[in-house]
Design an enzyme around this catalytic site. Structure first.
Site, PDB file in Angstrom:
ATOM      1  N   HIS A 184       0.809  -1.076   0.157  1.00  0.00           N
ATOM      2  CA  HIS A 184       0.136  -0.156  -0.224  1.00  0.00           C
ATOM      3  C   HIS A 184       0.829   1.348  -0.055  1.00  0.00           C
ATOM      4  O   HIS A 184       0.564   2.370  -0.574  1.00  0.00           O
ATOM      5  CB  HIS A 184      -0.910   0.022   1.258  1.00  0.00           C
ATOM      6  CG  HIS A 184      -1.821   1.220   1.349  1.00  0.00           C
ATOM      7  ND1 HIS A 184      -2.871   1.528   0.806  1.00  0.00           N
ATOM      8  CD2 HIS A 184      -1.419   2.163   2.127  1.00  0.00           C
ATOM      9  CE1 HIS A 184      -3.368   2.640   1.003  1.00  0.00           C
ATOM     10  NE2 HIS A 184      -2.762   3.123   1.957  1.00  0.00           N
ATOM     11  N   CYS A 487       0.904  -3.434 -17.584  1.00  0.00           N
ATOM     12  CA  CYS A 487       0.070  -2.448 -17.088  1.00  0.00           C
ATOM     13  C   CYS A 487       0.059  -2.857 -15.320  1.00  0.00           C
ATOM     14  O   CYS A 487      -0.773  -2.280 -14.562  1.00  0.00           O
ATOM     15  CB  CYS A 487      -1.452  -2.869 -17.444  1.00  0.00           C
ATOM     16  SG  CYS A 487      -2.269  -4.324 -17.085  1.00  0.00           S
TER      17      CYS A 487
END
Length: 573
Positions: A184, A487
């Protein structure tokens, strides 16, 4: 020079005094309450409500993705199941503090066991519980310190509530003792262009107030820096800032090989910023946000309005839209909310859409209508559509066939599992393009849940096993003359971006704030040099060695290029 090593995020460098995140509150003792059940229940209700309102307020100030995360945390705090668990413990004579601690810990274990999207949400429970207990004790909520001056923040890791409102005028850099390149904190650092080095285990020994240099490009934290080292770091930071303000050019290697630099977006609102930062299109538009907050699937009309906004914002550019990537790891009542023992390996992505084909057909209808409407208005983009979690040739055939029924001219697949990488030559004989999702590809290759901190060290896209699979797809793309994009988070790592191009990637998609660093790094190498750097990484035995080998090969290439440039100037003179 003493150095602490970790994983650098981006190419930035910063310096300043250390400020440490406060240690978590100690667990409350398991003892009987001296208050009545009614009193304890009232205390909990007030504390939970106050924390939930504070999280919502923080979300309103932060906006965007951060607001979604914080509102989810607020809902979590007031979850009826959790409330009942706390009440049950209070009814047995426990204190409010212990009831909250024990109930949240139990609920966290349950969510962690589920893995996937719910496992990710489990990590947020710790932060919510700490805030509620702090409120009950009359203490300040744990969080980012405020020493009154700019600082380097050192923490175990950061909770969403803390990261959402980081004051970037004061936080010079981030250093965490845990986490990896897809944690995160790492994702936040890329999104907000914060200098960061994560997974620095020895950073726990850094002292409050000591001056350090945080060098993300080298993946090190320099302690006890000399005046010369501080001056060099400042010069690098100034040079990087100047480069970031230079005119934006299309992504390319030094020899002119074009490598379009695209962006990953989760909603159409981020389009303007992405274009301003030089995005040449969209490499991944996640459509989940349209579905995850609803109890029923959005209508064709609701979807079309969002897609039209997106396509118009990137008129004339490539826009790659991923159809709904949901299922057991992101349970939706109208798709598949059945419990699965291992949801990461369950009915998700294209598998879930095939089981509820009407949702896929409605999404393709909305995309086709949005494409037609924007083209008619003279604002059309080059629409590409891809399916997530494709594992077989048969699934590729299924998706491309159904996409063509709705007039999709360019239909592709995401390569996220090893089987599709190993069968890339056959898959690209059917699909128009492939897009490699490095986050999931790393997860499945290394058998390490990307959301589980205990195996974060395995979640590194630099691992040669992952790079070999990327090469398989790149070679298949060259053989068939089909584009191969990246991606996943890997594309935002400047040196890894060079490696990926060397392995056959023809475009890279990333967070908008990573574009400048990747663009500048690609311009330093030719295609031949990128391939040599990639080969050096492939020859390594582990992720750390691959990273070091690539950097060494890149340094050799840069030195040779500088020497050649010098000789050329001397010849001209």
């Amino acid at each position: 020079m003493p150095e602490l090593r970790g994983v650098g995020i981006g190419l930035g460098v910063a310096q300043g005094p250390v400020a440490r995140m406060a240690a978590p509150l100690p667990p409350p003792p398991d003892e009987r309450s001296t208050r009545s059940v009614e009193e304890e229940t009232a205390r909990v209700r007030e504390a939970v409500s106050a924390v939930a309102r504070e999280l919502e307020e923080r979300g309103e100030k932060a906006g965007g993705k951060a607001q979604d995360v914080l509102e989810a945390q607020a809902m979590m705090a007031e979850d009826p199941t959790l409330e009942q668990e706390v009440d049950d413990r209070i009814a047995k004579g426990k204190t409010s503090e212990f009831a909250v601690y024990d109930a949240f810990a139990s609920f966290r274990e349950q969510l962690t066991a589920l893995g996937g999207y719910l496992g990710e949400r489990a990590a947020d429970l710790d932060d919510v519980a700490q805030r509620v207990i702090a409120r009950l004790r009359g203490l300040p909520a744990p969080g980012v310190p405020d020493p009154g001056h700019p600082f380097v923040l050192v923490a175990k890791d950061l909770a969403p509530a803390d990261t959402a409102l980081l004051d970037l005028e004061k936080v010079l850099a981030l250093v965490t003792t845990e986490g990896g390149p897809t944690s995160h904190t790492a994702i936040l650092a890329r999104e907000k262009a914060i200098v960061a080095v994560v997974g620095v285990a020895d950073a726990a020994g850094l002292e409050e107030g000591e001056t350090v240099i945080v060098d993300a490009a080298a993946g090190v934290v320099v302690t006890e820096p000399t005046d010369d080292e501080l001056a060099r770091a400042k010069n690098r930071a100034d040079s990087r800032a100047a480069a970031a303000s230079a005119p934006i050019t299309p992504g390319a290697l030094r020899d002119g090989t074009e490598i379009p630099l695209l962006v990953n977006l989760g909603n159409a609102e981020g389009a303007a910023e992405a274009v301003a930062l030089g995005a040449e299109g969209v490499g991944l538009f996640r459509t989940e946000f349209l579905f995850l907050s609803s109890s029923q699937a959005p209508t064709v009309e609701q979807q079309r309005a969002v897609y039209e906004k997106l396509l118009a914002a990137f008129a004339g550019k490539k826009v790659v839209v991923r159809v709904l990537d949901a299922g057991a790891d992101k349970p939706l009542p109208f798709l598949n909310d059945a419990h699965e023992e291992n949801p990461a390996l369950g009915l998700r992505g294209l598998r879930a859409l095939r089981a509820s084909e009407d949702i896929l057909r409605e999404q393709l209808t909305a995309l086709a209508e949005a494409d037609a409407a924007t083209r008619a208005a003279g604002k059309g983009a080059d629409l590409w559509v891809m399916a997530p979690m494709v594992a077989t040739v048969e699934e590729t055939e299924y998706f491309t066939k159904i996409a063509r029924e709705y007039g999709v001219k360019t239909a592709g697949v995401m390569v996220e599992v090893p089987s599709s990488a190993l069968l890339a030559d056959r898959i690209l004989a059917v699909a128009d393009f492939a897009s490699i999702g490095t986050n999931d590809l790393t997860q499945y290759t290394m058998a390490a849940d990307r959301l589980l901190g205990s195996v974060a060290t395995f979640q590194d896209p630099w691992h040669p096993a992952v790079l070999r699979l990327v090469r398989e797809v790149g070679e298949a793309g060259r053989a068939h003359g089909k584009p191969v994009g990246i991606c996943g988070e890997a594309a935002a790592d400047p040196m890894l971006a060079v490696v990926l191009v060397g392995l056959g990637a023809t475009s890279l998609s990333m967070a908008p704030t990573a574009l400048a660093d990747v663009r500048a790094t690609l311009l330093q190498y030719t295609l031949g040099e990128a391939r040599a750097i990639a080969e050096a990484a492939l020859a390594a035995n582990d992720a750390a060695s691959a990273r070091a080998a690539a950097q060494a090969a890149a340094s050799t290439s840069s030195t040779a290029a500088e020497a050649a440039a010098t000789r050329e100037k001397e010849t001209e003179q």
